[in-house]
Design a protein around this motif. Structure first.
Motif, mmCIF file in Angstrom:
data_model
loop_
_atom_site.group_PDB
_atom_site.id
_atom_site.type_symbol
_atom_site.label_atom_id
_atom_site.label_comp_id
_atom_site.label_asym_id
_atom_site.label_seq_id
_atom_site.Cartn_x
_atom_site.Cartn_y
_atom_site.Cartn_z
ATOM 1 N N ILE A 71 0.808 -1.213 0.000
ATOM 2 C CA ILE A 71 0.000 0.000 0.000
ATOM 3 C C ILE A 71 0.846 1.272 0.000
ATOM 4 C CG2 ILE A 71 -0.225 0.253 2.509
ATOM 5 C CD1 ILE A 71 -3.213 0.828 2.087
ATOM 6 N N HIS A 72 2.115 1.149 0.399
ATOM 7 C CA HIS A 72 2.981 2.328 0.494
ATOM 8 C C HIS A 72 4.439 1.906 0.351
ATOM 9 C CE1 HIS A 72 4.367 6.211 2.621
ATOM 10 N NE2 HIS A 72 5.464 5.496 2.415
ATOM 11 N N GLY A 73 5.052 2.283 -0.772
ATOM 12 C CA GLY A 73 6.476 2.011 -0.974
ATOM 13 C C GLY A 73 7.124 3.159 -1.714
ATOM 14 N N ASP A 74 8.163 3.737 -1.138
ATOM 15 C CA ASP A 74 8.830 4.850 -1.823
ATOM 16 C C ASP A 74 10.332 4.620 -1.986
ATOM 17 O OD1 ASP A 74 9.873 5.429 0.740
ATOM 18 O OD2 ASP A 74 8.259 6.847 1.159
ATOM 19 N N ALA A 75 10.760 3.348 -1.930
ATOM 20 C CA ALA A 75 12.185 3.060 -2.077
ATOM 21 C C ALA A 75 12.701 3.385 -3.475
ATOM 22 C CB ALA A 75 12.462 1.591 -1.744
ATOM 23 N N PHE A 76 11.801 3.529 -4.446
ATOM 24 C CA PHE A 76 12.250 3.878 -5.798
ATOM 25 C C PHE A 76 12.955 5.231 -5.828
ATOM 26 C CE2 PHE A 76 8.187 5.943 -5.441
ATOM 27 C CZ PHE A 76 8.381 7.153 -6.074
ATOM 28 N N GLU A 77 12.717 6.082 -4.812
ATOM 29 C CA GLU A 77 13.383 7.381 -4.795
ATOM 30 C C GLU A 77 14.903 7.224 -4.779
ATOM 31 O OE1 GLU A 77 10.274 10.512 -2.740
ATOM 32 O OE2 GLU A 77 11.821 9.608 -1.474
ATOM 33 N N ARG A 78 15.396 6.151 -4.151
ATOM 34 C CA ARG A 78 16.843 5.920 -4.135
ATOM 35 C C ARG A 78 17.363 5.561 -5.516
ATOM 36 N NH1 ARG A 78 15.630 3.213 0.636
ATOM 37 N NH2 ARG A 78 15.929 1.184 -0.327
ATOM 38 N N SER A 79 16.509 4.937 -6.343
ATOM 39 C CA SER A 79 16.905 4.624 -7.710
ATOM 40 C C SER A 79 16.867 5.882 -8.578
ATOM 41 C CB SER A 79 15.975 3.567 -8.301
ATOM 42 O OG SER A 79 15.992 2.386 -7.522
ATOM 43 N N LEU A 80 15.949 6.766 -8.253
ATOM 44 C CA LEU A 80 15.819 8.009 -9.009
ATOM 45 C C LEU A 80 16.948 8.977 -8.675
ATOM 46 C CD1 LEU A 80 13.778 9.447 -10.941
ATOM 47 C CD2 LEU A 80 12.797 10.475 -8.882
ATOM 48 N N ASP A 98 10.709 -2.247 -9.963
ATOM 49 C CA ASP A 98 9.797 -3.306 -10.385
ATOM 50 C C ASP A 98 10.450 -4.677 -10.265
ATOM 51 O OD1 ASP A 98 7.239 -4.032 -11.594
ATOM 52 O OD2 ASP A 98 8.382 -4.498 -13.404
ATOM 53 N N ARG A 99 11.704 -4.773 -10.686
ATOM 54 C CA ARG A 99 12.429 -6.043 -10.589
ATOM 55 C C ARG A 99 12.611 -6.456 -9.130
ATOM 56 N NH1 ARG A 99 15.472 -7.404 -15.377
ATOM 57 N NH2 ARG A 99 15.085 -5.851 -17.011
ATOM 58 N N LEU A 100 12.968 -5.494 -8.284
ATOM 59 C CA LEU A 100 13.144 -5.791 -6.865
ATOM 60 C C LEU A 100 11.832 -6.247 -6.229
ATOM 61 C CD1 LEU A 100 15.455 -2.900 -5.623
ATOM 62 C CD2 LEU A 100 15.898 -5.346 -5.376
ATOM 63 N N MET A 101 10.757 -5.526 -6.516
ATOM 64 C CA MET A 101 9.477 -5.858 -5.897
ATOM 65 C C MET A 101 9.028 -7.264 -6.262
ATOM 66 S SD MET A 101 7.292 -2.282 -5.965
ATOM 67 C CE MET A 101 7.353 -2.112 -7.742
ATOM 68 N N ALA A 102 9.104 -7.603 -7.549
ATOM 69 C CA ALA A 102 8.668 -8.935 -7.977
ATOM 70 C C ALA A 102 9.486 -10.016 -7.288
ATOM 71 C CB ALA A 102 8.781 -9.054 -9.496
ATOM 72 N N GLY A 283 5.066 0.228 8.968
ATOM 73 C CA GLY A 283 6.106 -0.187 8.046
ATOM 74 C C GLY A 283 6.682 -1.550 8.393
ATOM 75 N N GLY A 284 6.858 -2.393 7.375
ATOM 76 C CA GLY A 284 7.525 -3.662 7.577
ATOM 77 C C GLY A 284 8.947 -3.504 8.113
ATOM 78 N N PRO A 285 9.703 -2.465 7.678
ATOM 79 C CA PRO A 285 11.044 -2.295 8.240
ATOM 80 C C PRO A 285 11.034 -2.113 9.753
ATOM 81 C CG PRO A 285 10.814 -0.982 6.240
ATOM 82 C CD PRO A 285 9.450 -1.525 6.567
ATOM 83 N N ASN A 286 9.987 -1.499 10.273
ATOM 84 C CA ASN A 286 9.842 -1.317 11.722
ATOM 85 C C ASN A 286 9.851 -2.673 12.435
ATOM 86 O OD1 ASN A 286 8.487 -0.981 14.313
ATOM 87 N ND2 ASN A 286 7.855 1.045 13.663
ATOM 88 N N VAL A 287 9.150 -3.662 11.856
ATOM 89 C CA VAL A 287 9.134 -5.003 12.433
ATOM 90 C C VAL A 287 10.524 -5.624 12.380
ATOM 91 C CG1 VAL A 287 8.226 -7.353 12.157
ATOM 92 C CG2 VAL A 287 6.700 -5.391 11.890
ATOM 93 N N LEU A 288 11.189 -5.510 11.225
ATOM 94 C CA LEU A 288 12.490 -6.159 11.047
ATOM 95 C C LEU A 288 13.557 -5.552 11.938
ATOM 96 C CD1 LEU A 288 12.647 -6.647 7.172
ATOM 97 C CD2 LEU A 288 11.880 -8.246 8.923
ATOM 98 N N TYR A 316 10.204 2.101 3.025
ATOM 99 C CA TYR A 316 11.414 2.493 2.301
ATOM 100 C C TYR A 316 12.297 1.295 1.929
ATOM 101 C CZ TYR A 316 13.207 2.028 7.079
ATOM 102 O OH TYR A 316 13.518 1.550 8.328
ATOM 103 N N TYR A 317 11.775 0.033 2.097
ATOM 104 C CA TYR A 317 12.600 -1.151 1.908
ATOM 105 C C TYR A 317 11.737 -2.272 1.340
ATOM 106 C CZ TYR A 317 16.179 -4.654 3.155
ATOM 107 O OH TYR A 317 17.141 -5.641 3.134
ATOM 108 N N TYR A 318 11.894 -2.579 0.039
ATOM 109 C CA TYR A 318 10.990 -3.511 -0.626
ATOM 110 C C TYR A 318 10.988 -4.941 -0.061
ATOM 111 C CZ TYR A 318 10.042 0.046 -4.156
ATOM 112 O OH TYR A 318 9.650 1.190 -4.790
ATOM 113 N N PRO A 319 12.090 -5.470 0.461
ATOM 114 C CA PRO A 319 12.019 -6.826 1.022
ATOM 115 C C PRO A 319 11.201 -6.933 2.304
ATOM 116 C CG PRO A 319 14.290 -6.250 0.429
ATOM 117 C CD PRO A 319 13.480 -4.980 0.352
ATOM 118 N N ALA A 320 10.837 -5.802 2.915
ATOM 119 C CA ALA A 320 10.297 -5.820 4.274
ATOM 120 C C ALA A 320 8.990 -6.591 4.447
ATOM 121 C CB ALA A 320 10.141 -4.390 4.799
#
Length: 398
Positions: A71-80, A98-102, A283-288, A316-320
């Motif tokens: 529902i909320h991912g903005d890690a692509f900003e680091r790629s931009l 897109d590759r990372l998310m899949a 955020g999933g990163p919060n859990v990790l 901010y972290y797609y694997p989370a």
């Protein structure tokens, strides 16, 4: 893992596929069943395989899970902008994301694109370029990808730009953001001030003057918020409020139709939202990480344990999301059957996407085959991801 018939040499995908041998998450429990896919939808959930000639996806020893709805991912900003002032084309940034998310099991993506009153990475030119790129690439990415508009509420002039994008569905979800106070607090720290200014491309002095001007316009903010809410409600776009500091703020946004609280700043706010039947996103990163990276913000795992967090996002972290669900199960906070709802069924519900999030007949075949790992030292590993029955990721490495 995969029958040779599944992926043809010309890249096309058979219309009929049987996923066999996996333990599938169906109706809140894991069962070894066959899931039949027809034309991108789940056509049958049964205990037997189909007749000869059908393509097969072999899931023996794996879990079959509904795809992650982020529902909320903005890690692509680091790629931009991987370094301040260093930019890459939006097309390349979205392709990398897109590759990372899949690969980490995200099949539905809500790219959190911030449109702020500041120039640079979160300014008007960048926002319009990203919006146009996403519009042009819709249907050409691996994940089902939409725009999550993170609108800074002092960006009064930005309403004119977002209005047509909300009306035509280019923006899938709208969030009210108000980071002005945080920005002003950060300006007391020279290192943080320099980082803010670097993101905008302005000198430190010019950035400070801009913040002062924006603060003077704050009297217009409520009118801007109400206008944005009217646009989203008219288009049927879900509304989220971001970083609600107290229950009064949550009530104010609730009255405007924002029925999801994103990253509330206290357990009381989260509990209030859930008491009103609303979703709470953390955020999933919060859990990790075992807690928020921001001092004083609540622990997502604690909110899950208290049953006042219903959705986990990549933030901010797609694997989370993938790893957070398994971490909650491994830590005994929730069984995996329920933890997975936080990253699939519940975010789909919050977004009004009734066609995904569960393995049920008639829903989209957005599915994952996951090696869960043998112990806590071994991470879960996505070996295949399907979006509408189309295999968008495959790995033979276990």
């Amino acid at each position: 893992m995969t029958d040779p018939e599944y992926a043809r040499a010309d890249g096309t995908v058979p219309q009929s596929i049987d996923v066999t041998g996996a333990r599938a998450l169906v109706e809140g429990r894991f069962d070894e069943i066959v899931v039949r896919i027809e034309a991108g939808r789940i056509a049958e959930v049964s205990g037997s395989e189909g007749g000869g000639g059908r393509a097969r996806l072999d899931g023996r020893g794996l879990l079959l899970l509904p795809g992650i709805v982020d529902i909320h991912g903005d890690a692509f900003e680091r790629s931009l902008m991987p370094r301040p002032g260093v930019r890459f084309p939006p097309e390349l940034a979205f392709d990398e994301a897109d590759r990372l998310m899949a690969g980490f099991g995200i099949t539905t993506a809500m790219h959190g694109v911030t449109y702020s009153w500041e120039p640079g990475l979160r300014g008007r030119d960048t926002f319009l370029a990203l919006a146009e790129t996403l519009r042009a690439r819709r249907g050409r990415l691996r994940c089902d990808t939409h725009m999550h508009l993170r609108f800074e509420v002092q960006n009064h002039d930005g309403l004119e730009d977002v209005a047509p994008l909300i009306a035509d569905g280019s923006i899938g979800v709208v969030a009210f953001n108000d980071h002005l106070a945080d920005t002003r607090n950060d300006m007391e720290n020279p290192e943080k001030l320099a980082r803010h200014a670097g993101r905008t491309g302005l000198s430190v002095d010019a950035f400070c003057k801009l913040v002062d001007r924006v603060a003077q316009s704050d009297a217009e903010t409520q009118a801007t918020i109400e206008a944005l809410a009217d646009m989203a409600n008219a288009a049927g776009a879900p509304l989220l409020s971001h970083d609600d500091p107290d229950t009064q703020t949550r009530a104010r946004y609730r009255a405007l139709g924002a029925y999801t609280a994103e990253f509330p700043l206290s357990g009381d706010v989260a509990a209030d939202a859930r008491a009103h039947g609303e979703h709470v996103v953390m955020g999933g990163p919060n859990v990790l990480r075992g807690g928020s990276h921001k001092i004083g913000n609540p622990s997502a795992a604690d909110l899950v344990a208290d049953e006042v967090c219903s959705v986990l996002s990549s933030d901010y972290y797609y694997p989370a999301p993938l790893h957070a669900a398994f971490r909650l199960a491994g830590d005994g906070i929730l069984p995996l059957e329920r933890a997975w709802d936080l990253v699939s069924a519940n975010p789909a519900d919050a977004l009004g996407m009734t066609d995904r999030g569960r393995i049920e007949i008639g829903r989209r075949a957005d599915l994952l085959l996951v090696d869960p790992g043998s112990d806590r030292a071994r991470f879960p590993n996505v070996l295949a991801a399907l979006v509408e029955g189309r295999q968008v990721f495959r790995s033979d490495v276990r």
